[in-house]
Scaffold this motif. Structure first.
Motif, PDB file in Angstrom:
ATOM      1  N   GLU A   8       0.836  -1.196   0.000  1.00  0.00           N
ATOM      2  CA  GLU A   8       0.000   0.000   0.000  1.00  0.00           C
ATOM      3  C   GLU A   8       0.877   1.256   0.000  1.00  0.00           C
ATOM      4  N   LEU A   9       1.949   1.215   0.756  1.00  0.00           N
ATOM      5  CA  LEU A   9       2.893   2.333   0.814  1.00  0.00           C
ATOM      6  C   LEU A   9       3.520   2.586  -0.562  1.00  0.00           C
ATOM      7  N   ASP A  10       3.900   1.521  -1.256  1.00  0.00           N
ATOM      8  CA  ASP A  10       4.454   1.656  -2.608  1.00  0.00           C
ATOM      9  C   ASP A  10       3.436   2.239  -3.578  1.00  0.00           C
ATOM     10  N   ARG A  11       2.177   1.821  -3.463  1.00  0.00           N
ATOM     11  CA  ARG A  11       1.116   2.334  -4.325  1.00  0.00           C
ATOM     12  C   ARG A  11       0.920   3.841  -4.109  1.00  0.00           C
ATOM     13  N   ILE A  12       0.923   4.264  -2.859  1.00  0.00           N
ATOM     14  CA  ILE A  12       0.768   5.679  -2.538  1.00  0.00           C
ATOM     15  C   ILE A  12       1.942   6.485  -3.088  1.00  0.00           C
ATOM     16  N   ARG A  13       3.144   5.944  -2.969  1.00  0.00           N
ATOM     17  CA  ARG A  13       4.318   6.638  -3.505  1.00  0.00           C
ATOM     18  C   ARG A  13       4.183   6.824  -5.014  1.00  0.00           C
ATOM     19  N   ASP A  14       3.720   5.784  -5.718  1.00  0.00           N
ATOM     20  CA  ASP A  14       3.539   5.888  -7.171  1.00  0.00           C
ATOM     21  C   ASP A  14       2.482   6.935  -7.535  1.00  0.00           C
ATOM     22  N   GLU A  15       1.371   6.968  -6.799  1.00  0.00           N
ATOM     23  CA  GLU A  15       0.324   7.969  -7.038  1.00  0.00           C
ATOM     24  C   GLU A  15       0.883   9.382  -6.844  1.00  0.00           C
ATOM     25  N   CYS A  16       1.661   9.560  -5.808  1.00  0.00           N
ATOM     26  CA  CYS A  16       2.221  10.879  -5.525  1.00  0.00           C
ATOM     27  C   CYS A  16       3.240  11.290  -6.587  1.00  0.00           C
ATOM     28  N   ARG A  17       4.011  10.347  -7.085  1.00  0.00           N
ATOM     29  CA  ARG A  17       4.966  10.671  -8.151  1.00  0.00           C
ATOM     30  C   ARG A  17       4.244  11.145  -9.409  1.00  0.00           C
ATOM     31  N   THR A  18       3.108  10.534  -9.710  1.00  0.00           N
ATOM     32  CA  THR A  18       2.300  10.960 -10.853  1.00  0.00           C
ATOM     33  C   THR A  18       1.802  12.386 -10.633  1.00  0.00           C
ATOM     34  N   MET A  19       1.341  12.677  -9.422  1.00  0.00           N
ATOM     35  CA  MET A  19       0.881  14.019  -9.093  1.00  0.00           C
ATOM     36  C   MET A  19       2.014  15.041  -9.262  1.00  0.00           C
ATOM     37  N   VAL A  20       3.207  14.696  -8.790  1.00  0.00           N
ATOM     38  CA  VAL A  20       4.360  15.602  -8.898  1.00  0.00           C
ATOM     39  C   VAL A  20       4.710  15.857 -10.364  1.00  0.00           C
ATOM     40  N   THR A  21       4.660  14.838 -11.192  1.00  0.00           N
ATOM     41  CA  THR A  21       4.973  15.011 -12.614  1.00  0.00           C
ATOM     42  C   THR A  21       3.989  15.971 -13.268  1.00  0.00           C
ATOM     43  N   LYS A  22       2.702  15.829 -12.942  1.00  0.00           N
ATOM     44  CA  LYS A  22       1.688  16.730 -13.507  1.00  0.00           C
ATOM     45  C   LYS A  22       1.923  18.170 -13.052  1.00  0.00           C
ATOM     46  N   ASN A  55       1.474  14.912   1.951  1.00  0.00           N
ATOM     47  CA  ASN A  55       1.361  14.563   3.370  1.00  0.00           C
ATOM     48  C   ASN A  55       0.062  13.811   3.639  1.00  0.00           C
ATOM     49  N   SER A  56      -1.027  14.301   3.052  1.00  0.00           N
ATOM     50  CA  SER A  56      -2.340  13.697   3.276  1.00  0.00           C
ATOM     51  C   SER A  56      -2.397  12.264   2.756  1.00  0.00           C
ATOM     52  N   LYS A  57      -1.867  12.038   1.555  1.00  0.00           N
ATOM     53  CA  LYS A  57      -1.865  10.679   0.983  1.00  0.00           C
ATOM     54  C   LYS A  57      -1.135   9.694   1.901  1.00  0.00           C
ATOM     55  N   PHE A  58      -0.057  10.164   2.525  1.00  0.00           N
ATOM     56  CA  PHE A  58       0.725   9.295   3.410  1.00  0.00           C
ATOM     57  C   PHE A  58       0.187   9.286   4.846  1.00  0.00           C
ATOM     58  N   LYS A 134      10.128  18.739  -9.718  1.00  0.00           N
ATOM     59  CA  LYS A 134      10.255  17.277  -9.548  1.00  0.00           C
ATOM     60  C   LYS A 134      11.170  16.955  -8.369  1.00  0.00           C
ATOM     61  N   MET A 135      12.278  17.696  -8.260  1.00  0.00           N
ATOM     62  CA  MET A 135      13.234  17.429  -7.192  1.00  0.00           C
ATOM     63  C   MET A 135      12.603  17.691  -5.819  1.00  0.00           C
ATOM     64  N   VAL A 136      11.924  18.814  -5.676  1.00  0.00           N
ATOM     65  CA  VAL A 136      11.284  19.135  -4.398  1.00  0.00           C
ATOM     66  C   VAL A 136      10.168  18.131  -4.096  1.00  0.00           C
ATOM     67  N   GLY A 137       9.302  17.885  -5.076  1.00  0.00           N
ATOM     68  CA  GLY A 137       8.170  16.974  -4.867  1.00  0.00           C
ATOM     69  C   GLY A 137       8.600  15.546  -4.594  1.00  0.00           C
ATOM     70  N   ASN A 138       9.483  15.018  -5.424  1.00  0.00           N
ATOM     71  CA  ASN A 138       9.924  13.629  -5.230  1.00  0.00           C
ATOM     72  C   ASN A 138      10.761  13.471  -3.971  1.00  0.00           C
ATOM     73  N   VAL A 147       9.498   7.791   6.346  1.00  0.00           N
ATOM     74  CA  VAL A 147       8.867   7.949   7.660  1.00  0.00           C
ATOM     75  C   VAL A 147       7.818   6.865   7.869  1.00  0.00           C
ATOM     76  N   CYS A 148       6.944   6.678   6.888  1.00  0.00           N
ATOM     77  CA  CYS A 148       5.889   5.671   7.020  1.00  0.00           C
ATOM     78  C   CYS A 148       6.466   4.255   7.066  1.00  0.00           C
TER      79      CYS A 148
END
Length: 170
Positions: A8-22, A55-58, A134-138, A147-148
């Motif tokens: 689940e943690l890996d899935r959330i990380r992938d979702e957040c990376r997509t958000m950062v790219t957008k 933060n919220s996603k995690f 990307k650097m700040v977001g990722n 942390v999680c």
């Protein structure tokens, strides 16, 4: 903690990376337009929205952390302290975001100046803007992930029960 497994943690990380790219693409688009202040204003607005969303996603907003039981809260605080994050579990203000951007000083300044050079400058500014966002977001995603992960593994370690049964005599 809201997250219960490493999958689940890996899935959330992938979702957040997509958000950062957008969001990085939006930042690049704003940097390509040669209007003074548009790029920095856009970056600040994007980060003020994006960092709390991560933060919220995690499960790491101040409100989410406050709702945890004492043991889980302690695990999160210890993990955040060991990572040294300035934005996990904190209210994200424009001032905090500006301080993050100041740390990227040379890149942000270069982007702001170079975009006034016709065509090539705008492309370079857009590339720098995309990269900084990307650097700040990722980087923030990885901090939240660590942390999680650390809290999840520590919680599992503390809740592991070893049963010792009667010895078998032969």
């Amino acid at each position: 903690m809201l997250i219960r497994s490493l999958a689940e943690l890996d899935r959330i990380r992938d979702e957040c990376r997509t958000m950062v790219t957008k969001r990085s693409a939006v930042s690049a688009g704003a940097a390509a337009i040669p209007l003074p202040g548009l790029d920095i204003g856009t970056d600040v607005a994007l980060l003020v929205e994006m960092l709390p969303a991560i933060n919220s996603k995690f499960g790491l907003t101040p409100q989410q952390i406050e709702q945890l039981d004492t043991r889980s809260k302690r695990l999160i605080v210890v993990a955040v302290t060991s990572i040294g994050s300035e934005v996990i579990g904190k209210f994200i203000s424009r001032t905090l975001v500006m301080s993050l951007l100041r740390k990227m000083g040379t890149k942000v300044a270069t982007k702001s100046v170079v975009r006034f050079v016709p065509f090539v400058g705008q492309a370079v500014a857009a590339t720098i803007s995309f990269g900084v966002m990307k650097m700040v977001g990722n980087g923030h995603i990885e901090d939240c992930y660590q942390v999680c992960r650390q809290a999840l593994l520590e919680e599992a370690r503390q809740s592991t029960v070893i049963e010792i049964g009667p010895e078998v005599a032969e």
